[in-house]
Each structure stands twice: as C-alpha cells, then as structure tokens.
Design a protein around this motif. Structure first.
Motif, PDB file in Angstrom:
ATOM      1  N   MET A   1       0.840  -1.200   0.000  1.00  0.00           N
ATOM      2  CA  MET A   1       0.000   0.000   0.000  1.00  0.00           C
ATOM      3  C   MET A   1       0.870   1.242   0.000  1.00  0.00           C
ATOM      4  O   MET A   1       1.941   1.273   0.597  1.00  0.00           O
ATOM      5  CB  MET A   1      -0.911   0.008   1.234  1.00  0.00           C
ATOM      6  CG  MET A   1      -1.962  -1.073   1.226  1.00  0.00           C
ATOM      7  SD  MET A   1      -2.957  -1.035   2.733  1.00  0.00           S
ATOM      8  CE  MET A   1      -3.705   0.593   2.577  1.00  0.00           C
ATOM      9  N   ASN A   2       0.400   2.292  -0.683  1.00  0.00           N
ATOM     10  CA  ASN A   2       1.131   3.543  -0.703  1.00  0.00           C
ATOM     11  C   ASN A   2       1.098   4.206   0.669  1.00  0.00           C
ATOM     12  O   ASN A   2       0.114   4.101   1.402  1.00  0.00           O
ATOM     13  CB  ASN A   2       0.512   4.497  -1.727  1.00  0.00           C
ATOM     14  CG  ASN A   2       0.748   4.042  -3.151  1.00  0.00           C
ATOM     15  OD1 ASN A   2       1.742   3.361  -3.431  1.00  0.00           O
ATOM     16  ND2 ASN A   2      -0.146   4.399  -4.048  1.00  0.00           N
ATOM     17  N   PRO A   3       2.154   4.932   1.043  1.00  0.00           N
ATOM     18  CA  PRO A   3       2.141   5.669   2.310  1.00  0.00           C
ATOM     19  C   PRO A   3       1.052   6.736   2.298  1.00  0.00           C
ATOM     20  O   PRO A   3       0.746   7.342   1.262  1.00  0.00           O
ATOM     21  CB  PRO A   3       3.536   6.308   2.358  1.00  0.00           C
ATOM     22  CG  PRO A   3       4.375   5.491   1.429  1.00  0.00           C
ATOM     23  CD  PRO A   3       3.450   5.039   0.348  1.00  0.00           C
ATOM     24  N   THR A   4       0.469   6.976   3.451  1.00  0.00           N
ATOM     25  CA  THR A   4      -0.529   8.024   3.598  1.00  0.00           C
ATOM     26  C   THR A   4       0.166   9.345   3.916  1.00  0.00           C
ATOM     27  O   THR A   4       1.344   9.361   4.302  1.00  0.00           O
ATOM     28  CB  THR A   4      -1.504   7.696   4.734  1.00  0.00           C
ATOM     29  OG1 THR A   4      -0.778   7.720   5.983  1.00  0.00           O
ATOM     30  CG2 THR A   4      -2.136   6.323   4.533  1.00  0.00           C
ATOM     31  N   PRO A   5      -0.528  10.480   3.771  1.00  0.00           N
ATOM     32  CA  PRO A   5       0.065  11.762   4.170  1.00  0.00           C
ATOM     33  C   PRO A   5       0.570  11.744   5.613  1.00  0.00           C
ATOM     34  O   PRO A   5       1.627  12.297   5.909  1.00  0.00           O
ATOM     35  CB  PRO A   5      -1.093  12.749   3.986  1.00  0.00           C
ATOM     36  CG  PRO A   5      -1.901  12.158   2.886  1.00  0.00           C
ATOM     37  CD  PRO A   5      -1.845  10.668   3.118  1.00  0.00           C
ATOM     38  N   ALA A   6      -0.177  11.109   6.506  1.00  0.00           N
ATOM     39  CA  ALA A   6       0.248  11.050   7.907  1.00  0.00           C
ATOM     40  C   ALA A   6       1.560  10.303   8.051  1.00  0.00           C
ATOM     41  O   ALA A   6       2.410  10.660   8.881  1.00  0.00           O
ATOM     42  CB  ALA A   6      -0.836  10.384   8.755  1.00  0.00           C
TER      43      ALA A   6
ATOM     44  N   ARG B   1      -6.037  10.351  11.802  1.00  0.00           N
ATOM     45  CA  ARG B   1      -7.049  11.302  12.266  1.00  0.00           C
ATOM     46  C   ARG B   1      -6.438  12.691  12.429  1.00  0.00           C
ATOM     47  O   ARG B   1      -7.140  13.690  12.335  1.00  0.00           O
ATOM     48  CB  ARG B   1      -7.660  10.822  13.588  1.00  0.00           C
ATOM     49  CG  ARG B   1      -8.492   9.556  13.439  1.00  0.00           C
ATOM     50  CD  ARG B   1      -9.344   9.301  14.669  1.00  0.00           C
ATOM     51  NE  ARG B   1      -8.545   8.896  15.819  1.00  0.00           N
ATOM     52  CZ  ARG B   1      -8.196   7.638  16.077  1.00  0.00           C
ATOM     53  NH1 ARG B   1      -8.549   6.666  15.253  1.00  0.00           N
ATOM     54  NH2 ARG B   1      -7.485   7.344  17.148  1.00  0.00           N
ATOM     55  N   GLU B   2      -5.124  12.749  12.680  1.00  0.00           N
ATOM     56  CA  GLU B   2      -4.460  14.039  12.814  1.00  0.00           C
ATOM     57  C   GLU B   2      -4.113  14.631  11.453  1.00  0.00           C
ATOM     58  O   GLU B   2      -4.204  15.836  11.245  1.00  0.00           O
ATOM     59  CB  GLU B   2      -3.190  13.913  13.656  1.00  0.00           C
ATOM     60  CG  GLU B   2      -2.523  15.247  13.926  1.00  0.00           C
ATOM     61  CD  GLU B   2      -1.504  15.171  15.053  1.00  0.00           C
ATOM     62  OE1 GLU B   2      -1.146  16.232  15.578  1.00  0.00           O
ATOM     63  OE2 GLU B   2      -1.082  14.059  15.418  1.00  0.00           O
ATOM     64  N   VAL B   3      -3.721  13.775  10.514  1.00  0.00           N
ATOM     65  CA  VAL B   3      -3.416  14.216   9.145  1.00  0.00           C
ATOM     66  C   VAL B   3      -4.220  13.334   8.203  1.00  0.00           C
ATOM     67  O   VAL B   3      -3.774  12.257   7.805  1.00  0.00           O
ATOM     68  CB  VAL B   3      -1.912  14.105   8.844  1.00  0.00           C
ATOM     69  CG1 VAL B   3      -1.617  14.617   7.427  1.00  0.00           C
ATOM     70  CG2 VAL B   3      -1.093  14.896   9.853  1.00  0.00           C
ATOM     71  N   PRO B   4      -5.430  13.755   7.822  1.00  0.00           N
ATOM     72  CA  PRO B   4      -6.277  12.941   6.951  1.00  0.00           C
ATOM     73  C   PRO B   4      -5.650  12.755   5.573  1.00  0.00           C
ATOM     74  O   PRO B   4      -4.788  13.525   5.142  1.00  0.00           O
ATOM     75  CB  PRO B   4      -7.577  13.752   6.867  1.00  0.00           C
ATOM     76  CG  PRO B   4      -7.538  14.669   8.045  1.00  0.00           C
ATOM     77  CD  PRO B   4      -6.098  14.983   8.274  1.00  0.00           C
ATOM     78  N   GLY B   5      -6.127  11.736   4.855  1.00  0.00           N
ATOM     79  CA  GLY B   5      -5.572  11.434   3.540  1.00  0.00           C
ATOM     80  C   GLY B   5      -6.142  12.236   2.405  1.00  0.00           C
ATOM     81  O   GLY B   5      -5.710  12.092   1.260  1.00  0.00           O
ATOM     82  N   ALA B   6      -7.097  13.126   2.684  1.00  0.00           N
ATOM     83  CA  ALA B   6      -7.768  13.852   1.608  1.00  0.00           C
ATOM     84  C   ALA B   6      -6.831  14.780   0.847  1.00  0.00           C
ATOM     85  O   ALA B   6      -7.083  15.128  -0.299  1.00  0.00           O
ATOM     86  CB  ALA B   6      -8.934  14.663   2.169  1.00  0.00           C
ATOM     87  N   GLY B   7      -5.733  15.224   1.488  1.00  0.00           N
ATOM     88  CA  GLY B   7      -4.835  16.171   0.837  1.00  0.00           C
ATOM     89  C   GLY B   7      -3.915  15.556  -0.188  1.00  0.00           C
ATOM     90  O   GLY B   7      -3.210  16.257  -0.909  1.00  0.00           O
ATOM     91  N   MET B   8      -3.894  14.228  -0.304  1.00  0.00           N
ATOM     92  CA  MET B   8      -2.996  13.550  -1.212  1.00  0.00           C
ATOM     93  C   MET B   8      -3.535  13.612  -2.628  1.00  0.00           C
ATOM     94  O   MET B   8      -4.697  13.317  -2.894  1.00  0.00           O
ATOM     95  CB  MET B   8      -2.847  12.089  -0.789  1.00  0.00           C
ATOM     96  CG  MET B   8      -1.774  11.338  -1.518  1.00  0.00           C
ATOM     97  SD  MET B   8      -0.142  11.799  -0.930  1.00  0.00           S
ATOM     98  CE  MET B   8       0.811  10.445  -1.618  1.00  0.00           C
ATOM     99  N   ILE B   9      -2.730  14.035  -3.597  1.00  0.00           N
ATOM    100  CA  ILE B   9      -3.139  14.062  -4.997  1.00  0.00           C
ATOM    101  C   ILE B   9      -2.855  12.701  -5.600  1.00  0.00           C
ATOM    102  O   ILE B   9      -1.716  12.254  -5.609  1.00  0.00           O
ATOM    103  CB  ILE B   9      -2.389  15.149  -5.773  1.00  0.00           C
ATOM    104  CG1 ILE B   9      -2.725  16.526  -5.181  1.00  0.00           C
ATOM    105  CG2 ILE B   9      -2.733  15.110  -7.255  1.00  0.00           C
ATOM    106  CD1 ILE B   9      -1.960  17.656  -5.810  1.00  0.00           C
ATOM    107  N   PRO B  10      -3.873  11.991  -6.123  1.00  0.00           N
ATOM    108  CA  PRO B  10      -3.653  10.657  -6.672  1.00  0.00           C
ATOM    109  C   PRO B  10      -2.591  10.686  -7.764  1.00  0.00           C
ATOM    110  O   PRO B  10      -2.584  11.559  -8.633  1.00  0.00           O
ATOM    111  CB  PRO B  10      -5.028  10.277  -7.243  1.00  0.00           C
ATOM    112  CG  PRO B  10      -5.997  11.107  -6.457  1.00  0.00           C
ATOM    113  CD  PRO B  10      -5.283  12.392  -6.190  1.00  0.00           C
ATOM    114  N   GLY B  11      -1.686   9.717  -7.707  1.00  0.00           N
ATOM    115  CA  GLY B  11      -0.681   9.596  -8.748  1.00  0.00           C
ATOM    116  C   GLY B  11       0.448  10.588  -8.650  1.00  0.00           C
ATOM    117  O   GLY B  11       1.262  10.704  -9.562  1.00  0.00           O
TER     118      GLY B  11
END
Length: 266
Positions: free
Chosen positions: A1-6, A239-249
C-alpha cells in the motif's frame, strides 16, 4: 500500500532525530511521538525515551530507569535533549508563540502560556510539528515570543546561541529548515501531492525556496510495517493528518522545479 500523508509526516518527524546519538527525545504530540519511537527502532537506537514524567522507558513503554528532575535539568541545560514542540504561530526566523493571540497585555485569545519555550530553545535543539500549515500559523511576526528564533538568539549573544538550534519544522505540507545565510526559513522538501505554490499561499511571509525542491522521502517497507502494526496499529495518525490532501498519482521521488523562484531562491 502507498504511504498516507500522515505516514510521510511521521517519517519527516523521525528524521529530526537522525544521528542525534544518546540524547533525550522529547516529542510533544501524536505524530512526533510516533516518529521518535520509529527513529529509536530503526536509525537512532541510542535515543532515550521517557514516559513524560519521571522514567526512562523502553520501546514497549516498560520503565528502564529513573529520571529525577535534577538529572532532567542537567540534560536540558547541557544540550543533551531534542524537543519537538507545537506552535500556534511561527515566523521566518523560527520565533514561536504558544501563549496568546493579539497584544500580550490584552490578548484576543489566551493559549497555553510561555511554558518551557525559552528554556527549550536556548538550551537544546528544538524542532516543531505543525499539523495544519496556514497563514494563521506562519506569520510575519509572532504576537509573543515563547520559543526563541535565530534572530533573537543572535541578538542576545553567545550565551543564547551556544546550544540554540532549530533542526526542522514539519507540517502537513512539507519540511522546513533554516539552512540559509541569514537563518531564515527554507522549504527543504515537499510532501507528495503538494506544490510550491500551495506552500507559498499558506505562508504569511517570504519563504526561501530553492530552484529545485525534493520530495519528502518515502517510508521503507520495514518502517511502514512498524508504524502500522507495532507503533500505531489503531491508525490514530490518520485522524491528525487525513488522507484527503494527497493528490492521486503524485510523484514521490526526485526534485520538483519551482519555475517561479526569484534570484537567490526566494
């Protein structure tokens, strides 16, 4: 799995303690705490961890030794401690505020108070973790100085600069340091999916930006396994750094050219 922003933020915080040797790691906050424990389990095994009160602890939290207050102060005043604190405000020279917003005599908002900011910053290396990078935090001038920045330490003289050092500032957008001729803040790396323009828009002062900015390094498979299965199996980091900020690809390796950097990289 790719790393998350957190997880990129955890790695960026962990790197603050690389090559520190046997020093007291004092992380304040969830992501820095995960980062410190990851650093000790991997590339900085000599770090000393505490329970935050009176004990030195092992990787599993088991007490390994007593840390009396007098010994703690000896380590602090001798530069043998590396703190990672938060910041309600921070400016381009690393002055930090966690005390109040507005005029200190009649503040608009009362915060934590000065606390140990001056002692930390003048006596041992101090890094910062800021989970939401914005112009409300990155300001031209802090309303009250708690953590001492490079300009004020230099003005105070050798007694203030002996152990003063701000290795890095980590946010949800990237990593920043003060590796510039005048010790003003520099963009050291971008987290994947984040652009230089986004960082500039979220920063309330002129930021030093090199012509090419690398991306924050990826966690290794071993580091990811430790983060996800050993250190933070319940995923509190996300929960502290959600994944929504990650730009796919988004690209995860190699430098990105700013394209708009002015002469001198500003």
């Amino acid at each position: 799995m790719n790393p998350t922003p957190a997880e990129y933020c955890v790695i960026a915080c962990a790197e603050a303690w690389r090559d520190n040797g046997e020093v007291l790691a004092s992380p304040m906050g969830l992501i820095p705490s995960i980062g410190a424990r990851l650093a000790k389990r991997t590339f900085s095994p000599d770090l000393l961890l505490t329970d935050g009160e009176a004990m030195l602890v092992g990787l599993d939290g088991t007490p390994e030794g007593w840390l009396p207050y007098r010994q703690h102060l000896t380590m602090v005043t001798g530069g043998r401690r590396h703190v990672m604190m938060g910041a309600s405000q921070i400016d381009r020279f690393g002055n930090q505020n966690i005390s109040c917003v507005g005029d200190w005599a009649r503040p608009k908002r009362q915060l934590l108070g000065v606390r140990g900011g001056p002692v930390n910053t003048l006596n041992n290396p101090t890094s910062y973790w800021i989970p939401k990078h914005s112009t409300r935090v990155f300001v031209p001038k802090v309303d009250m100085v708690c953590g001492v920045g490079y300009d004020r330490a230099a003005a105070a003289g050798p007694s203030a600069t002996r152990f003063h050092r701000i290795p890095r500032v980590v946010t949800d957008l990237g990593v920043f340091d003060f590796a510039t001729p005048d010790h003003s803040m520099r963009l050291a790396s971008l987290h994947p999916g984040v652009t230089v323009e986004r960082v500039r828009e979220a920063t309330g002062f002129e930021l030093y930006v090199p012509d090419e900015v690398p991306y924050t390094r990826e966690p290794t498979p071993v580091e990811l396994e430790l983060i996800r299965e050993v250190i933070d199996p319940k995923g509190a980091r996300d929960r502290e750094v959600p994944g929504a900020g990650m730009i796919p690809g988004a690209a995860r390796t190699g430098p990105t050219k700013t394209g708009t950097a002015k002469a001198g990289g500003r």
